[in-house]
Write an enzyme that holds these catalytic residues in place. Structure first.
Site, PDB file in Angstrom:
ATOM      1  N   ASP A   1      12.477  29.581  92.726  1.00 22.30           N
ATOM      2  CA  ASP A   1      11.017  29.637  92.557  1.00 22.30           C
ATOM      3  C   ASP A   1      10.321  30.485  93.616  1.00 22.30           C
ATOM      4  O   ASP A   1       9.194  30.209  94.019  1.00 22.30           O
ATOM      5  CB  ASP A   1      10.413  28.215  92.542  1.00 22.30           C
ATOM      6  CG  ASP A   1      11.021  27.360  91.447  1.00 22.30           C
ATOM      7  OD1 ASP A   1      11.392  27.919  90.400  1.00 22.30           O
ATOM      8  OD2 ASP A   1      11.131  26.135  91.655  1.00 22.30           O
TER       9      ASP A   1
ATOM     10  N   LYS B   1      10.733  35.393  91.576  1.00 23.04           N
ATOM     11  CA  LYS B   1      11.646  36.432  91.063  1.00 23.04           C
ATOM     12  C   LYS B   1      11.139  37.025  89.751  1.00 23.04           C
ATOM     13  O   LYS B   1      11.281  38.221  89.504  1.00 23.04           O
ATOM     14  CB  LYS B   1      13.056  35.835  90.845  1.00 23.04           C
ATOM     15  CG  LYS B   1      13.681  35.283  92.111  1.00 23.04           C
ATOM     16  CD  LYS B   1      14.988  34.570  91.830  1.00 23.04           C
ATOM     17  CE  LYS B   1      14.835  33.317  91.020  1.00 23.04           C
ATOM     18  NZ  LYS B   1      14.146  32.208  91.684  1.00 23.04           N
TER      19      LYS B   1
ATOM     20  N   GLY C   1      12.949  28.969  85.498  1.00 21.94           N
ATOM     21  CA  GLY C   1      11.603  29.120  84.939  1.00 21.94           C
ATOM     22  C   GLY C   1      10.959  30.255  85.699  1.00 21.94           C
ATOM     23  O   GLY C   1      10.627  30.096  86.868  1.00 21.94           O
ATOM     24  N   HIS C   2      10.858  31.414  85.085  1.00 21.92           N
ATOM     25  CA  HIS C   2      10.339  32.604  85.765  1.00 21.92           C
ATOM     26  C   HIS C   2       8.957  32.935  85.217  1.00 21.92           C
ATOM     27  O   HIS C   2       8.810  33.207  84.028  1.00 21.92           O
ATOM     28  CB  HIS C   2      11.302  33.788  85.584  1.00 21.92           C
ATOM     29  CG  HIS C   2      12.621  33.571  86.270  1.00 21.92           C
ATOM     30  ND1 HIS C   2      13.629  34.505  86.281  1.00 21.92           N
ATOM     31  CD2 HIS C   2      13.087  32.519  86.998  1.00 21.92           C
ATOM     32  CE1 HIS C   2      14.651  34.030  86.983  1.00 21.92           C
ATOM     33  NE2 HIS C   2      14.350  32.831  87.411  1.00 21.92           N
TER      34      HIS C   2
ATOM     35  N   GLN D   1      17.614  30.954  90.038  1.00 20.82           N
ATOM     36  CA  GLN D   1      17.805  30.020  91.149  1.00 20.82           C
ATOM     37  C   GLN D   1      17.708  30.763  92.493  1.00 20.82           C
ATOM     38  O   GLN D   1      16.946  31.705  92.589  1.00 20.82           O
ATOM     39  CB  GLN D   1      19.142  29.252  91.013  1.00 20.82           C
ATOM     40  CG  GLN D   1      19.145  28.224  89.889  1.00 20.82           C
ATOM     41  CD  GLN D   1      19.366  28.817  88.523  1.00 20.82           C
ATOM     42  OE1 GLN D   1      20.325  29.541  88.284  1.00 20.82           O
ATOM     43  NE2 GLN D   1      18.497  28.512  87.578  1.00 20.82           N
TER      44      GLN D   1
HETATM   45  P1  GDP Z   1      10.774  32.249  90.015  1.00 19.31           P
HETATM   46  O1  GDP Z   1      11.529  31.124  89.404  1.00 19.31           O
HETATM   47  O2  GDP Z   1      11.406  32.747  91.262  1.00 19.31           O
HETATM   48  O3  GDP Z   1      10.479  33.362  89.048  1.00 19.31           O
HETATM   49  O4  GDP Z   1       9.363  31.645  90.457  1.00 19.31           O
HETATM   50  P2  GDP Z   1       8.429  30.648  89.595  1.00 19.31           P
HETATM   51  O5  GDP Z   1       7.786  31.415  88.528  1.00 19.31           O
HETATM   52  O6  GDP Z   1       9.178  29.427  89.216  1.00 19.31           O
HETATM   53  O7  GDP Z   1       7.414  30.185  90.702  1.00 19.31           O
HETATM   54  C1  GDP Z   1       6.609  31.097  91.391  1.00 19.31           C
HETATM   55  C2  GDP Z   1       5.148  30.700  91.144  1.00 19.31           C
HETATM   56  O8  GDP Z   1       4.316  31.399  92.064  1.00 19.31           O
HETATM   57  C3  GDP Z   1       4.648  31.095  89.778  1.00 19.31           C
HETATM   58  O9  GDP Z   1       3.661  30.191  89.382  1.00 19.31           O
HETATM   59  C4  GDP Z   1       4.040  32.488  90.007  1.00 19.31           C
HETATM   60  O10 GDP Z   1       3.048  32.816  89.060  1.00 19.31           O
HETATM   61  C5  GDP Z   1       3.442  32.299  91.369  1.00 19.31           C
HETATM   62  N1  GDP Z   1       3.381  33.490  92.227  1.00 19.31           N
HETATM   63  C6  GDP Z   1       4.261  34.514  92.338  1.00 19.31           C
HETATM   64  N2  GDP Z   1       3.902  35.349  93.326  1.00 19.31           N
HETATM   65  C7  GDP Z   1       2.770  34.836  93.863  1.00 19.31           C
HETATM   66  C8  GDP Z   1       1.925  35.231  94.958  1.00 19.31           C
HETATM   67  O11 GDP Z   1       2.172  36.194  95.654  1.00 19.31           O
HETATM   68  N3  GDP Z   1       0.849  34.424  95.220  1.00 19.31           N
HETATM   69  C9  GDP Z   1       0.566  33.304  94.483  1.00 19.31           C
HETATM   70  N4  GDP Z   1      -0.488  32.589  94.836  1.00 19.31           N
HETATM   71  N5  GDP Z   1       1.334  32.915  93.454  1.00 19.31           N
HETATM   72  C10 GDP Z   1       2.436  33.661  93.159  1.00 19.31           C
HETATM   73  P1  IMO Z   2      14.473  29.496  89.122  1.00 16.48           P
HETATM   74  O1  IMO Z   2      15.312  30.567  88.499  1.00 16.48           O
HETATM   75  C1  IMO Z   2      14.315  25.799  91.405  1.00 16.48           C
HETATM   76  C2  IMO Z   2      17.655  23.016  90.882  1.00 16.48           C
HETATM   77  C3  IMO Z   2      17.368  21.675  90.228  1.00 16.48           C
HETATM   78  C4  IMO Z   2      18.384  20.809  90.962  1.00 16.48           C
HETATM   79  C5  IMO Z   2      19.589  21.738  91.076  1.00 16.48           C
HETATM   80  C6  IMO Z   2      20.641  21.542  90.002  1.00 16.48           C
HETATM   81  O2  IMO Z   2      13.228  29.206  88.383  1.00 16.48           O
HETATM   82  O3  IMO Z   2      14.267  29.757  90.583  1.00 16.48           O
HETATM   83  P2  IMO Z   2      20.712  22.226  87.428  1.00 16.48           P
HETATM   84  O4  IMO Z   2      19.825  21.841  86.289  1.00 16.48           O
HETATM   85  O5  IMO Z   2      20.765  23.684  87.683  1.00 16.48           O
HETATM   86  O6  IMO Z   2      22.080  21.622  87.341  1.00 16.48           O
HETATM   87  O7  IMO Z   2      20.018  21.546  88.724  1.00 16.48           O
HETATM   88  O8  IMO Z   2      19.075  23.054  91.007  1.00 16.48           O
HETATM   89  N1  IMO Z   2      17.249  24.202  90.103  1.00 16.48           N
HETATM   90  C7  IMO Z   2      16.194  24.967  90.396  1.00 16.48           C
HETATM   91  N2  IMO Z   2      15.247  24.827  91.358  1.00 16.48           N
HETATM   92  N3  IMO Z   2      14.310  26.881  90.604  1.00 16.48           N
HETATM   93  C8  IMO Z   2      15.268  27.050  89.663  1.00 16.48           C
HETATM   94  O9  IMO Z   2      15.376  28.173  88.928  1.00 16.48           O
HETATM   95  C9  IMO Z   2      16.243  26.049  89.494  1.00 16.48           C
HETATM   96  N4  IMO Z   2      17.301  25.884  88.667  1.00 16.48           N
HETATM   97  C10 IMO Z   2      17.907  24.753  89.059  1.00 16.48           C
HETATM   98  O10 IMO Z   2      16.044  21.248  90.473  1.00 16.48           O
HETATM   99  O11 IMO Z   2      17.933  20.537  92.257  1.00 16.48           O
HETATM  100 MG    MG Z   3      11.216  29.160  88.785  1.00 15.44          MG
END
Ligand code: GDP
Ligand code: IMO
Ligand code: MG
Length: 425
Positions: free
Chosen positions: A13, A16, A40-41, A225
């Site tokens: 998170d 990416k 979840g991207h 991840q």
């Molecule tokens: P990922 O799994 O690495 O793609 O990240 P996620 O989407 O799960 O979580 C990142 C969260 O931060 C999302 O809600 C994005 O929309 C948000 N986000 C990404 N870059 C920024 C930033 O520079 N500032 C803020 N405030 N939010 C951001």
């Molecule tokens: P992105 O790509 C954050 C965490 C789960 C748990 C552990 C194992 O959005 O960054 P799993 O279901 O993979 O067997 O769970 O890994 N986890 C993540 N945490 N971002 C993710 O993906 C994750 N994918 C799995 O919360 O701790």
């Molecule tokens: Mg994510």
């Protein structure tokens, strides 16, 4: 060499999805190489927010091929929902390709994931319960069902029968669940999925990617991840069941290490973690909750609140070495605006001694106390800044410190969720 890899450097998170989308406009191919719909991207375009779980974050560009590589585990029902929802928003998904070598998630994988979490209370991982771990177990035990298998009915039925017998026994006899799978129903369902995804499936996506590499086309690998969730190098057993690190791109997409020229580590300006497991710089209550609210730190897949903490330089150093980072993309710097003091963990104290290497043993890690350095914060709203020099001096000092700890230069700084909120260096 035209291959760039994007990796998460913390516990996932880091942003990416946003960075992949941003770079994808100059790419020919974007590849997801591991994980599944545990990811979840988020991609924010204007006032629209998209959450992608399986489809690479390059899908918003019609001319970019988006490959789900052999290393990914695919839940076809989730994939089809994602395709439908993108189409409803006007994105054709015509460039989507799915490796026939990718493994398929079945309902029994999800049931096993949930059963393991419930039964083994003390060893609960806090998984996403999407069946990821059990599907990878089948892959490595060589009982898995790959995408190619659903186009060969005889083989598919044989494998499905074996798996249903084995999993029913485990779930009912060991886990004490009461489950029964209707083999005919599952067969019809998955043969239906086979038809629905047929136009996207390609025999061996590694040829597509390697041909592109030979033709000097640009390829982007999108890690899911993050470093600390890597099954080998993370906080085992509180990890996922794949290798999100840059090396995972080689096995999960079928490319050679020497095809990679750039490895970008996505670094959140503070740290978050969803699920259980050690997190040395976690802040419980107070500032931790403030970070969660300001950063909207709730899981993009499960909606769970993310645990929040200060930036961890020990984790950063670990990530930098194992991934071979050539550059950093620092995200969510805007969330840190308004703090008087910002802390950075530079090392841990263990058994009275200072240590700089991340302990591979989580029992040792549990006893580590973060050693912090304090930096002065900044109050300005930085979310509209496009030029590095316009950032407040203290924000630049903070970034310099992150870069020094990572021993890698900063390539970009993200100051908001939207596509255009980026500072390129
Ligand atoms: P990922 O799994 O690495 O793609 O990240 P996620 O989407 O799960 O979580 C990142 C969260 O931060 C999302 O809600 C994005 O929309 C948000 N986000 C990404 N870059 C920024 C930033 O520079 N500032 C803020 N405030 N939010 C951001
Ligand atoms: P992105 O790509 C954050 C965490 C789960 C748990 C552990 C194992 O959005 O960054 P799993 O279901 O993979 O067997 O769970 O890994 N986890 C993540 N945490 N971002 C993710 O993906 C994750 N994918 C799995 O919360 O701790
Ligand atoms: Mg994510």
């Amino acid at each position: 060499m035209p291959v760039t890899v994007i990796v998460g450097t913390q516990w996932g998170d880091e942003g990416k999805g946003k960075i992949t989308d941003l770079l994808a406009c100059d790419m020919d191919i974007v590849v997801r190489y591991q994980g599944g719909n545990n990811a979840g991207h988020t991609v924010v375009i204007g006032d629209k927010s998209f959450k992608l779980h399986l489809i690479p974050s390059g899908i918003f560009y019609e001319n970019v091929l988006c490959v789900i590589g052999n290393g990914v585990v695919v839940d076809p029902s989730v994939l089809l929902e994602e395709i439908d929802s993108l189409k409803e928003s006007g994105y054709s998904c015509n460039g989507l390709k799915i490796s026939s070598q990718a493994h398929l998630i079945f309902p029994y994988h999800k049931d096993l994931d949930a059963a393991q979490e419930q039964k083994h209370e003390a060893g609960r991982i806090g998984t996403t319960c999407r069946g990821i771990g059990p599907c990878y177990i089948d892959k490595y035990s060589r009982r898995g069902i790959r995408v190619s298998d659903i186009y060969n009915e005889k083989v598919f039925v044989e494998k499905l029968e074996w798996n249903i017998a084995e999993k029913s026994f485990l779930l009912n006899q060991f886990y004490g669940m009461e489950v029964e799978y209707d083999i005919d129903l599952l067969k019809e369902q998955y043969l239906g999925y086979a038809e629905a995804i047929r136009k996207y499936v390609i025999e061996d996506s590694s040829y597509l990617v390697n041909d592109a590499v030979s033709a000097k086309k640009k390829v982007l690998m999108e890690g899911a991840q993050g470093m600390m969730l890597d099954v080998d190098h993370g906080t085992y057993p509180y990890v996922t069941s794949s290798n999100p690190i840059s090396g995972g791109a080689c096995t999960g997409a079928g490319i050679a290490p020497n095809a990679i020229s750039e490895i970008l580590g996505v670094v959140k300006a503070y740290v978050t973690r969803v699920g259980d497991g050690p997190f040395p710089t976690e802040i419980k209550g107070g500032i931790g909750e403030l970070l969660r609210e300001k950063g909207h730190e709730y899981g993009a897949t499960t909606g769970r609140p993310r645990r929040c903490g200060w930036f961890d330089g020990v984790v950063m150093r670990h990530a930098s070495k194992i991934n071979g980072l050539t550059g950093l993309v620092v995200t969510k710097l805007d969330v840190l605006s308004s703090f008087d003091i910002i802390k950075i963990c530079t090392s841990y104290q263990y058994d009275g001694k200072e240590i700089k290497n991340f302990p591979s043993d989580i029992y040792k890690l549990d006893k580590c106390i973060p050693i912090y350095e304090e930096l002065a914060g900044w109050k300005e709203d930085i979310s509209k800044i496009k030029n590095y020099k316009e950032l407040p001096l203290n924000a630049r000092k903070y970034l310099d410190r992150l870069s020094a700890l990572a021993e890698a230069p900063i390539s970009m700084v993200s100051v908001g969720a939207e596509r255009t909120q980026i500072i390129k260096l």
